[in-house]
Each structure stands twice: as C-alpha cells, then as structure tokens.
Design an enzyme around this catalytic site. Structure first.
Site, PDB file in Angstrom:
ATOM      1  N   ASP A   1      40.977  -7.329   0.716  1.00  0.00           N
ATOM      2  CA  ASP A   1      41.939  -8.331   0.282  1.00  0.00           C
ATOM      3  C   ASP A   1      43.327  -7.848   0.721  1.00  0.00           C
ATOM      4  O   ASP A   1      43.511  -6.662   1.010  1.00  0.00           O
ATOM      5  CB  ASP A   1      41.865  -8.459  -1.245  1.00  0.00           C
ATOM      6  CG  ASP A   1      42.994  -9.282  -1.813  1.00  0.00           C
ATOM      7  OD1 ASP A   1      43.185 -10.423  -1.357  1.00  0.00           O
ATOM      8  OD2 ASP A   1      43.693  -8.780  -2.718  1.00  0.00           O
TER       9      ASP A   1
HETATM   10 MG   LIG Z   1      44.871  -9.966  -4.161  1.00  0.00          MG
END
Ligand SMILES: [Mg+2]
Length: 228
Positions: free
Chosen positions: A9
């Site tokens: 991420d």
């Molecule tokens: Mg994040």
C-alpha cells in the site's frame, strides 16, 4: 525470504498522507486568503469524513463527494466558491506531497533486491504516480496498480484478480500484502487469499472480524517476518 512477491500500500504505509493532506489544505486555503487553523482543519476533516461515510453507505458517488466537499465547507464559512475548481486545485497540491514515512525509502530499496515489489493503492492514477516518482520510489516496483486504472478498488476481490492476472507466475502462497488499513489492505488480502501484514503504527485496536496474518508497529519490523 519468506515471501517473494510483496504488495505494498502507499498512503500511510510508505508515504505520509497526513502530511500531504495538511500541506495541500494549507495551500488551498491560502488561495482563498484563509489560514488553515487547527479548528478549520478539524472542521474540514469532520465534514470530509461525513461525505465519505455517505459514499460508503451508497448515498453519494465518489465524484459527488470530491466535487461537492469544498463548496459545502466554504459555504459554511460564508465564502462562495466554485467547488469543482477548488477540488482541481486541491488535487494539484496533493500531487506535490510525497513525504516518506520513517525509513521506508531504505526498506523498499533494500527489499527490491530480494523480492518482486508491487504497489497496490486506491486513488487517482496521476496523483499516485507523481508522488511515487517524486519520492524516488517508483523504480523499485515492477508495476503500480492504482484503483482508478483497474476499475476496482481494495478490498474488492475483482481488484486483486486484476492485479494477480498481471503478475507473471504469481504464487499466492508466496505473496503478501503490507498496509495500514484493516478495511482495505487486510480485508482485501484475506478476500484475495493471500497473507497479510498490518502496519499498525498508531496502535489502533485490533478488529474482531478482520484478522491479519501478522501485525507490526513500524515498517522495519517486516524483516522479522520476511527473514523467518
Ligand atoms: Mg494506506
């Protein structure tokens, strides 16, 4: 290494989105002759959060949220603005923010010599490419998967199907996702059938429903898992 395919991420995992958002808001408010005080920042975040909650309930589309938020906010302050135009300005300022979180640069650079790294991020493609480029992280990743380009988003299974179809010789048992969000990164990983590493740097309470394979408090601790 325990895994040879690492899905990262971006926001609040590698890059400091809180800092990026604050800088962008400060610049945006300045264009309207306003100073971003802690009070105004809090008011904005409450309002913005409310709109995204409406989005999650299906009450608003994504475009409605981003194109209405500054109109609503400034109207409450008695300032008439062109909401869409402000959103475009804000988007440009967001693109300029690329503060690294901790020593994420060194960790990503090092891991890229030991495994295949990919980015899995929800967001606007142009914004995320620009920020990753400016942070000098882009070259360390084999590919960047931004939700806008895939037509789906974390935690949807379709998003991960799209990603997996584009990673050569993917072996799910050798793949792990690393992210700060239980509801998108960890839930998504579970839905997709891969292991998950939850970066819980703010010591948030664990969830009863979403169980990560591993939990770490800082990115560096990933080595304890990978070198096992
Ligand atoms: Mg994040």
């Amino acid at each position: 290494m325990r895994y040879n395919t690492l899905l990262f991420d971006v926001d609040d995992t590698l890059l400091d989105f809180q800092a990026t958002e604050k800088q962008a808001l400060t610049k945006l408010f300045a264009t309207e002759g306003l100073t971003l005080s802690p009070d105004l920042e809090e008011q904005y975040k409450t309002m913005n959060h409310g709109l995204w909650a409406a989005f999650e309930r299906g009450g608003k589309t994504r475009d409605e949220v981003v194109n209405q938020r500054f109109g609503i906010f400034f109207e409450a302050l008695g300032v008439r603005v062109d909401s869409v135009e402000l959103e475009n300005r804000y988007r440009k300022f967001l693109e300029e923010g690329h503060d690294l979180l901790g020593n994420s640069y060194q960790i990503v650079a090092d891991l890229s010599t030991k495994a295949d790294l990919y980015v899995v991020t929800n967001g606007v493609s142009q914004t995320q490419y620009r920020r990753l480029t400016d942070a000098r992280l882009l070259p360390f990743f084999k590919e960047i998967f931004v939700s806008e380009d895939t037509g789906y988003q974390k935690p949807m299974k379709e998003y991960f199907d799209y990603v997996f179809a584009r990673i050569p010789n993917l072996d799910k048992s050798d793949t792990v996702i690393i992210g700060d969000s239980l509801s998108s990164d960890i839930k998504g990983g579970i839905v997709a059938g891969i292991d998950t590493i939850w970066l819980n740097s703010k010591s948030e309470q664990a969830s009863n429903e979403i169980h990560p394979t591993y939990t770490i408090n800082q990115l560096e601790s990933i080595y304890r898992i990978l070198e096992n």
